[in-house]
Design a protein around this motif. Structure first.
Motif, PDB file in Angstrom:
ATOM      1  N   SER A   2       0.750  -1.212   0.206  1.00  0.00           N
ATOM      2  CA  SER A   2      -0.048  -0.106  -0.026  1.00  0.00           C
ATOM      3  C   SER A   2       0.800   1.378   0.108  1.00  0.00           C
ATOM      4  O   SER A   2       0.472   2.345  -0.187  1.00  0.00           O
ATOM      5  CB  SER A   2      -0.709  -0.046   1.294  1.00  0.00           C
ATOM      6  OG  SER A   2      -0.004  -0.027   2.316  1.00  0.00           O
ATOM      7  N   SER A   3       2.226   1.284   0.343  1.00  0.00           N
ATOM      8  CA  SER A   3       2.935   2.379   0.349  1.00  0.00           C
ATOM      9  C   SER A   3       3.340   2.705  -0.903  1.00  0.00           C
ATOM     10  O   SER A   3       3.566   3.934  -1.187  1.00  0.00           O
ATOM     11  CB  SER A   3       4.380   1.879   0.848  1.00  0.00           C
ATOM     12  OG  SER A   3       4.904   0.936   0.379  1.00  0.00           O
ATOM     13  N   TYR A  18       1.067   3.087  -3.480  1.00  0.00           N
ATOM     14  CA  TYR A  18      -0.273   4.045  -3.539  1.00  0.00           C
ATOM     15  C   TYR A  18      -0.102   5.462  -2.867  1.00  0.00           C
ATOM     16  O   TYR A  18      -0.281   6.232  -3.391  1.00  0.00           O
ATOM     17  CB  TYR A  18      -1.520   3.222  -3.447  1.00  0.00           C
ATOM     18  CG  TYR A  18      -2.642   3.937  -3.856  1.00  0.00           C
ATOM     19  CD1 TYR A  18      -2.972   4.443  -5.170  1.00  0.00           C
ATOM     20  CD2 TYR A  18      -3.735   4.455  -2.773  1.00  0.00           C
ATOM     21  CE1 TYR A  18      -4.187   5.188  -5.322  1.00  0.00           C
ATOM     22  CE2 TYR A  18      -4.776   5.130  -2.924  1.00  0.00           C
ATOM     23  CZ  TYR A  18      -4.984   5.478  -4.434  1.00  0.00           C
ATOM     24  OH  TYR A  18      -5.891   6.189  -4.657  1.00  0.00           O
ATOM     25  N   GLU A  19       0.410   5.243  -1.707  1.00  0.00           N
ATOM     26  CA  GLU A  19       0.731   6.542  -0.909  1.00  0.00           C
ATOM     27  C   GLU A  19       1.455   7.182  -1.290  1.00  0.00           C
ATOM     28  O   GLU A  19       1.437   8.522  -1.229  1.00  0.00           O
ATOM     29  CB  GLU A  19       1.047   6.073   0.661  1.00  0.00           C
ATOM     30  CG  GLU A  19      -0.133   5.184   1.392  1.00  0.00           C
ATOM     31  CD  GLU A  19      -1.343   6.122   1.601  1.00  0.00           C
ATOM     32  OE1 GLU A  19      -1.210   7.398   1.557  1.00  0.00           O
ATOM     33  OE2 GLU A  19      -2.445   5.569   1.785  1.00  0.00           O
ATOM     34  N   TYR A  20       2.770   6.738  -1.855  1.00  0.00           N
ATOM     35  CA  TYR A  20       3.877   7.385  -2.611  1.00  0.00           C
ATOM     36  C   TYR A  20       3.025   8.054  -3.679  1.00  0.00           C
ATOM     37  O   TYR A  20       3.510   9.271  -4.016  1.00  0.00           O
ATOM     38  CB  TYR A  20       4.832   6.337  -2.913  1.00  0.00           C
ATOM     39  CG  TYR A  20       6.099   6.945  -3.828  1.00  0.00           C
ATOM     40  CD1 TYR A  20       6.905   7.621  -2.785  1.00  0.00           C
ATOM     41  CD2 TYR A  20       6.299   6.723  -4.835  1.00  0.00           C
ATOM     42  CE1 TYR A  20       8.036   8.259  -3.587  1.00  0.00           C
ATOM     43  CE2 TYR A  20       7.421   7.008  -5.729  1.00  0.00           C
ATOM     44  CZ  TYR A  20       8.339   7.974  -4.738  1.00  0.00           C
ATOM     45  OH  TYR A  20       9.532   8.371  -5.418  1.00  0.00           O
ATOM     46  N   LYS A  57      -0.028   9.209  -4.281  1.00  0.00           N
ATOM     47  CA  LYS A  57      -0.909  10.237  -3.757  1.00  0.00           C
ATOM     48  C   LYS A  57       0.052  11.353  -3.319  1.00  0.00           C
ATOM     49  O   LYS A  57      -1.089  12.434  -3.372  1.00  0.00           O
ATOM     50  CB  LYS A  57      -1.863   9.686  -2.630  1.00  0.00           C
ATOM     51  CG  LYS A  57      -2.867   8.790  -3.158  1.00  0.00           C
ATOM     52  CD  LYS A  57      -4.289   8.488  -2.324  1.00  0.00           C
ATOM     53  CE  LYS A  57      -3.790   8.228  -0.869  1.00  0.00           C
ATOM     54  NZ  LYS A  57      -4.985   7.937  -0.070  1.00  0.00           N
ATOM     55  N   ARG A  58       0.913  11.255  -2.841  1.00  0.00           N
ATOM     56  CA  ARG A  58       1.889  12.401  -2.431  1.00  0.00           C
ATOM     57  C   ARG A  58       2.313  13.342  -3.466  1.00  0.00           C
ATOM     58  O   ARG A  58       2.933  14.449  -3.154  1.00  0.00           O
ATOM     59  CB  ARG A  58       2.960  11.998  -1.544  1.00  0.00           C
ATOM     60  CG  ARG A  58       2.502  11.256  -0.204  1.00  0.00           C
ATOM     61  CD  ARG A  58       3.663  11.465   0.885  1.00  0.00           C
ATOM     62  NE  ARG A  58       4.750  10.597   0.431  1.00  0.00           N
ATOM     63  CZ  ARG A  58       4.932   9.346   0.802  1.00  0.00           C
ATOM     64  NH1 ARG A  58       4.113   8.847   1.576  1.00  0.00           N
ATOM     65  NH2 ARG A  58       5.973   8.720   0.494  1.00  0.00           N
TER      66      ARG A  58
END
Length: 787
Positions: A550-551, A553-555, A557-558
């Motif tokens: 999931s990191s 996708y978070e990467y 989104k940032r």
């Protein structure tokens, strides 16, 4: 009757096997070659023109992917929003803003020019973002300042981009109209001289008015494309949108849906996908939704009034995407590439069963027969010395008495050099400097521990330059134990060394090609000739990537770019990579071998701990303790297989978290058999000198060590060669003979060698530095020493 032989003057033997048509065929071939040559030249010119035109028409057209432009401002005074405002003219075409992160990006559709562009931007301070986006950009638009062109950060960014490989680029100057009319011509002349250093034959375009922006767009559309070899043979995709669906078992891992345009080659769902900075993954399926940015929008006519028509906008297209969703391809488990990166070693593979009584008796009989061997040795040679003497075939009958100890880190061995570093302490002196107004504030930013480590590195690098590979013989440990993994060589260039001998445990985990060059040629030929099923170039697709953290996708989104490359066969497997690099002139900090560095190798970005060695054509290559600045060296690491050509950039992480460029180069080969040999030089001092004999001391400190290293050849710094005759006393003195008389100021040396291997520290996860540190990118650029 006249025979043919008589007609030819009786030269039957002389003309035997010769044909008159051979001369005629040469003449005909020569006459035809001129016509063929002209015809072939015209055909090649025509084919090249057609290929260039087809490529121009395909890129940015309705059937091809959008023309991706990366805008890079090279100076702090450049206004990126102002440049985007000029390019987003509604009279030129339709503008669609992207919701991709926080970075400015938009799609420009121009039906009048039959072209569509996708503009993205990146600041030079975000170095990894610039490099990653340059790997997939069709054109880079550099924005220059009218007075200086670029600042130190922009120059540093250009150095990295040139080392990685530039795609098509265009230079635009912003702010010339803001200067006084009299200074505009002088400013353009000075800027042209500045730009000639890096871009010698390129034209500068202006970007201050709407008309100049339209001319710039035409230039971008009609420009000939430059190719990057590492991406032309692989399919790649820049993510426009992404979505994450966590798995039922673990919320930290799930399926990542990436949507974008396929570029490069046809994308097959059974191949592996590499996400830059994140790792390798498998795909479940490929969907083919409707293109959200069509060049010619669909027109729907009303049934009641045929004269009324309505264009479908992008938001409607996205809303209707689920209705038009089409599953293009699903992965086949039998044909899908495996994610196995390492060989799982079997610890029992080298084991043997307990021998039977018959085998034991045969072994005893064989030992009895071979226990006595007749050798020709000099008079007075003891049985111990005879074991070291080689036979005529170059092999010794004595058993190898080197212990198979665990592979030790060579940095621990360098701790023995601390004694020699004490002699150099007197070269450093303390200087009293004038007091500064902000002296207390300056000390707050100094890390004492980091300063001590850096000083120690500088000392070791200077000692290595002054006394190459010399180490002090330890007093507390016997030399035959301290250097038991080393050996002597008659000639470093010609003496044999088996590449499969005494390999470390990590070599059981890697893959090796029987012939890497042939495999590479075969794969590249298949890419050119074989048709692959999958998503064609220019299609807008959605990739379902399985088992993604999931990191990632978070990467995304940032605001970080999400870029995926398809892998060729075997490119997920670990092996030993060799790269030729040269030191970057803007960085003078000492870099020791086996330090963790950050690599940009082709389309990959990862961490590894390299070895440095000389770049020679021999089968053995001398190990280098530091990355030197004068010559090109070969970097050896454990890493995933990558087929060259591929550019290589090496970065080092500073104490403040930033990454500074230290070396650039290219990928040489994937070869675990390339031997990196470390040399250790033991030095001694001539105590008493005779005609061709000398008593040497301080090389060893006990009698047993002298006897152990007696077969190894000696040399001196002034070119003499010799060998040890016998030990004298019990304190390590030895009588040596040489091929000439020694000088009292000469030094006796002994070379010992062993093979070294890199450390297994490969890590594919390399994120961008912390955002609050991005303002400190200038710290990684070398500054002028101001006094």
């Amino acid at each position: 009757m006249v025979t043919p032989a008589a007609a030819n003057g009786g030269a039957t033997c002389t003309n035997l096997g010769r044909l008159a048509l051979k001369i005629l065929s040469k003449k005909v071939r020569k006459e035809l070659s001129r016509v063929d040559q002209r015809h072939r030249a015209s055909q090649l010119r025509k084919q090249k023109k057609e290929a260039v035109l087809a490529e121009k028409r395909q890129l940015g057209s309705k059937d091809g992917p959008p023309h991706q432009i990366l805008v890079v401002p090279l100076h702090d005074r450049i206004s990126l929003p102002e440049a985007f405002r000029l390019l987003q003219d509604k009279d030129t075409g339709t503008v669609h803003f992207s919701e991709w992160g926080s970075t400015h990006s938009f799609m420009l559709l121009c039906p009048r020019l039959k072209h569509r562009w996708f503009f993205t931007s990146a600041r030079p301070g975000e170095l990894h973002t610039v490099l990653d986006m340059a790997k997939v950009a069709d054109t880079i638009l550099f924005l220059l300042d009218p007075l200086e062109g670029w600042d130190s950060t922009g120059d540093y960014c250009l150095s990295c981009l040139f080392a990685q490989g530039l795609p098509t680029y265009t230079l635009a100057v912003q702010g010339v109209s803001g200067l006084p009319p009299r200074k505009q011509i002088d400013a353009r002349k000075k800027l042209s001289k500045t730009v000639e250093k890096r871009f010698p034959d390129d034209k500068l375009l202006l970007l201050d008015t709407q008309k100049e922006a339209e001319m710039l767009l035409r230039q971008l559309a009609n420009q000939k494309q430059r190719h990057l070899a590492f991406r032309d043979r692989r399919a790649y995709l820049f993510a426009h949108t992404a979505d994450f669906a966590p798995s039922e078992e673990n919320n930290l891992v799930g399926t990542l849906k990436i949507s974008g345009y396929v570029r490069g080659q046809t994308l097959n769902v059974n191949s592996l996908l590499h996400i830059i900075g994140q790792g390798d993954f498998q795909m479940k399926q490929i969907d083919a939704p409707m293109d959200p940015f069509p060049l010619n929008p669909r027109v729907i006519k009303s049934q009641k009034d045929p004269g009324m028509a309505m264009e479908i906008c992008v938001t409607d297209a996205v809303a209707d995407m689920e209705e038009d969703l089409k599953v293009l391809m699903k992965a086949d488990p039998d044909k899908q590439e495996s994610l196995q990166t390492e060989v799982i070693p079997d610890p029992m593979e080298g084991e043997q069963t307990w021998p039977t009584e018959e085998e034991l008796s045969e072994a005893n009989d064989f030992l009895k027969k071979s226990s006595k061997v007749v050798k020709k040795v000099p008079k007075g040679t003891s049985s111990y010395q005879a074991e070291w003497i080689l036979d005529e075939d170059g092999e010794s009958d004595g058993e190898d008495e080197y212990d198979d100890m665990e592979h030790e880190d060579f940095i621990e061995e360098e701790s023995q050099d601390e004694g020699s570093g004490k002699e150099e302490e007197e070269e450093y002196e303390t200087m009293t400097m004038g007091e500064s107004v902000r002296d207390d504030l300056y000390d707050d930013n100094v890390d004492d521990e980091a300063e001590e480590k850096m000083l120690e590195k500088y000392k070791q690098e200077r000692l290595q330059e002054m006394f190459p590979d010399e180490v002090d013989t330890p007093r507390d440990v016997a030399a035959r134990i301290r250097f038991q993994k080393y050996r002597g060589l008659k000639s470093f260039r010609t003496s044999p060394w088996d590449p499969k001998e005494n390999l470390p445990q990590d070599y059981a985990r890697i893959f090796q090609f029987q012939n890497f060059t042939n495999t590479r040629k075969r794969l590249f030929k298949e890419i050119e000739e074989k048709e692959v099923e999958g998503a064609e170039v220019g299609w807008y697709v959605t990739l379902h990537v399985s088992e993604v953290p999931s990191s990632v996708y978070e990467y995304f989104k940032r605001g970080a770019p999400l870029i995926a490359f398809s892998l060729l066969p075997h490119e997920q497997k670990m092996s030993v990579l060799n790269m030729v690099v040269s030191r970057y002139s803007g960085n003078t900090e000492p870099v020791k071998a086996k330090e963790e560095l950050i690599f940009h190798c082709g389309f990959r970005r990862f961490r590894a701990s390299p070895l440095f060695s000389q770049h020679t054509a021999a089968d053995k290559h001398k190990f280098q303790r530091f990355l030197t600045a004068d010559v090109a060296l070969v970097v050896t690491i454990y890493g995933p297989v990558t087929f060259p050509p591929a550019s290589v950039l090496l970065f080092k992480q500073n104490s403040n978290g930033m990454h500074s460029l230290i070396a650039t180069g290219y990928l040489l080969s994937v070869d675990p058999d390339r031997m990196v040999i470390k040399r250790v030089v033991l030095s001694g001092h001539p105590f008493k000198i005779f005609t061709k004999m000398a008593v040497v001391r301080y090389m060893f400190f006990n009698r047993e060590d002298v006897l152990w290293f007696k077969p190894v050849e000696l040399r001196t710094k002034w070119g003499r060669r010799g060998h040890i005759k016998e030990p004298l006393g019990t304190h390590g003195h030895m009588k040596c003979s040489f091929d000439g008389k020694l000088k009292s100021q000469d030094t006796v040396l002994m070379n010992l060698y062993k093979r070294v291997f890199p450390k297994w520290t490969y890590d594919p996860y390399v994120p961008e530095p912390v955002p609050w540190m991005k303002s400190e990118i200038s710290l990684s650029v070398p500054e002028v020493d101001m006094k």
